[in-house]
Design a protein around this motif. Structure first.
Motif, PDB file in Angstrom:
ATOM      1  N   GLU A 184       6.347   3.605   7.171  1.00 60.40           N
ATOM      2  CA  GLU A 184       5.619   4.156   8.075  1.00 60.40           C
ATOM      3  C   GLU A 184       6.591   3.862   9.443  1.00 60.40           C
ATOM      4  N   ARG A 185       6.951   2.411   9.386  1.00 54.99           N
ATOM      5  CA  ARG A 185       7.688   1.934  10.691  1.00 54.99           C
ATOM      6  C   ARG A 185       8.670   1.010   9.941  1.00 54.99           C
ATOM      7  N   PRO A 210       0.768  -0.948   0.071  1.00 54.34           N
ATOM      8  CA  PRO A 210      -0.089  -0.014  -0.038  1.00 54.34           C
ATOM      9  C   PRO A 210       1.038   1.414  -0.089  1.00 54.34           C
ATOM     10  N   PRO A 211       0.306   2.383  -0.262  1.00 50.32           N
ATOM     11  CA  PRO A 211       1.202   3.816  -0.144  1.00 50.32           C
ATOM     12  C   PRO A 211       1.932   3.906   0.861  1.00 50.32           C
ATOM     13  N   ARG A 212       1.497   3.486   2.291  1.00 53.17           N
ATOM     14  CA  ARG A 212       2.137   3.674   3.336  1.00 53.17           C
ATOM     15  C   ARG A 212       1.990   2.249   4.145  1.00 53.17           C
ATOM     16  N   PHE A 213       2.972   2.046   4.796  1.00 53.99           N
ATOM     17  CA  PHE A 213       2.966   0.507   5.327  1.00 53.99           C
ATOM     18  C   PHE A 213       4.279   0.217   6.228  1.00 53.99           C
ATOM     19  N   LYS A 246       4.041  -7.071  18.281  1.00 52.27           N
ATOM     20  CA  LYS A 246       3.014  -6.260  18.849  1.00 52.27           C
ATOM     21  C   LYS A 246       3.472  -4.994  19.340  1.00 52.27           C
ATOM     22  N   ASP A 247       4.500  -5.040  20.225  1.00 44.91           N
ATOM     23  CA  ASP A 247       4.854  -3.950  20.720  1.00 44.91           C
ATOM     24  C   ASP A 247       5.504  -2.621  19.647  1.00 44.91           C
ATOM     25  N   TRP A 248       6.169  -3.208  18.673  1.00 47.00           N
ATOM     26  CA  TRP A 248       6.586  -2.678  17.502  1.00 47.00           C
ATOM     27  C   TRP A 248       5.534  -2.039  16.615  1.00 47.00           C
ATOM     28  N   LEU A 249       4.253  -2.608  16.749  1.00 45.84           N
ATOM     29  CA  LEU A 249       3.286  -2.225  15.922  1.00 45.84           C
ATOM     30  C   LEU A 249       2.214  -1.288  16.467  1.00 45.84           C
ATOM     31  N   CYS A 250       2.391  -1.036  17.905  1.00 52.74           N
ATOM     32  CA  CYS A 250       1.446  -0.325  18.828  1.00 52.74           C
ATOM     33  C   CYS A 250       1.990   1.228  18.493  1.00 52.74           C
ATOM     34  N   ALA A 297      11.776   2.340  14.779  1.00 57.03           N
ATOM     35  CA  ALA A 297      12.400   1.280  14.242  1.00 57.03           C
ATOM     36  C   ALA A 297      12.782   0.405  15.427  1.00 57.03           C
ATOM     37  N   LEU A 298      12.479  -1.007  15.056  1.00 58.40           N
ATOM     38  CA  LEU A 298      12.644  -2.417  15.858  1.00 58.40           C
ATOM     39  C   LEU A 298      13.870  -2.904  15.462  1.00 58.40           C
ATOM     40  N   VAL A 299      14.870  -3.278  16.276  1.00 56.33           N
ATOM     41  CA  VAL A 299      16.126  -4.026  15.696  1.00 56.33           C
ATOM     42  C   VAL A 299      16.095  -5.215  16.793  1.00 56.33           C
TER      43      VAL A 299
END
Length: 210
Positions: free
Chosen positions: A64-65, A37-40, A206-210, A155-157
Motif C-alpha cells: 500500500e505504501r 496481510p493482503p495489503r500492508f 508517522k508522517d509516512w503512515l498518515c 514512498a518515503l526515502v
C-alpha cells in the motif's frame, strides 16, 4: 545482523517485525509475504530495505505504501562481493570481533556505546549461520531500479545525514525512480537512525503512515 530491537521504542501499533532467514532475497521475501496481510505498508532499513524492494518486486499489488531507510537499490559492487567469503569464514570463530572492528564502527555518526552494545548483542543472538545467509543474500541480490520505477504508490526515502554505508547518491537515485516519493535526510544520524535519532525518525515514520 539486527532484529526487532533495532527499531528502538517506536510508538506504533499493528506492526509486524520480521527477521526472515535464508540465503537469497527471494526466499526471505516469500516469508514476509506469507506472514503479511493482503495489503500492508512496507518499511525496511539497510538490508531490510533491500529485502523490501524484493518483496515489492514479487507482489507490488500488495504494498500500500513503501518506506526505504539507509539502503541501496543497486546490485552489490564486485569489490564488496570479494570480501564476503573471508568475512563468512571469520564469523564462524569470531563473529563478535568481526562485528566490533569491521561492521559496527560504520553504523553511527558518532560513538554510541549503548547502541553499539545492542548491535553486537543482536548479531551474537542471530549467530554465524544467519551472518553467512545474509552475506550470500546481499552478495547475490538483483538491481531493483526497474522495480522502484514501476511502483505507483506513496514512498518515503530516508537516510541519516552521515550514513557511510549507503551514501546520499543512492537515496537521491531511489527518490528519482519512485514516482511519488519524499526524500528525508535526518541530521545527526548515521546508518541506523532509529537508535541514533529516534525522535526525528519516529516523526518521519508517522508522517509516512498518515
Amino acid at each position: 545482523m539486527c532484529d526487532h530491537r533495532m527499531w528502538g521504542v517506536i510508538p506504533l501499533t499493528d506492526v509486524i517485525h520480521m527477521t526472515p532467514t535464508g540465503s537469497s532475497m527471494s526466499a526471505m521475501a516469500a516469508q514476509v509475504l506469507a506472514a503479511a496481510p493482503p495489503r500492508f505498508a512496507l518499511a525496511g532499513l539497510s538490508m531490510g530495505g533491500i529485502l523490501a524492494m524484493e518483496v515489492l518486486r514479487l507482489a507490488p499489488e500488495r504494498v500500500e505504501r513503501l518506506a526505504l531507510f539507509d539502503t541501496n537499490p543497486l546490485a552489490e559492487a564486485p569489490e564488496v562481493q570479494a570480501r564476503r567469503a573471508l568475512q563468512i569464514t571469520r564469523s564462524v570463530s569470531d563473529l563478535g570481533g568481526l562485528m566490533t572492528d569491521t561492521l559496527i564502527p560504520n553504523y553511527f555518526a558518532k560513538p554510541q556505546p549503548k547502541a553499539e552494545a545492542l548491535c553486537l548483542q543482536m548479531a551474537l543472538d542471530l549467530g554465524p549461520r544467519v551472518f553467512a545467509e545474509q552475506s550470500l543474500a546481499l552478495r547475490d541480490r538483483r538491481d531493483q531500479q526497474a522495480t522502484l520505477a514501476a511502483y505507483p504508490g506513496p514512498a518515503l526515502v530516508l537516510m541519516g545525514e552521515h550514513d557511510r554505508l549507503c551514501p546520499r547518491d543512492r537515496h537521491d537515485l531511489m527518490a528519482r525512480l519512485l514516482p511519488r516519493s519524499k526524500l528525508v535526510i535526518l541530521p545527526g544520524a548515521g546508518h541506523i537512525p532509529p537508535l541514533e535519532t529516534p525522535g526525528l525518525f519516529t516523526n518521519a515514520l508517522k508522517d509516512w503512515l498518515c
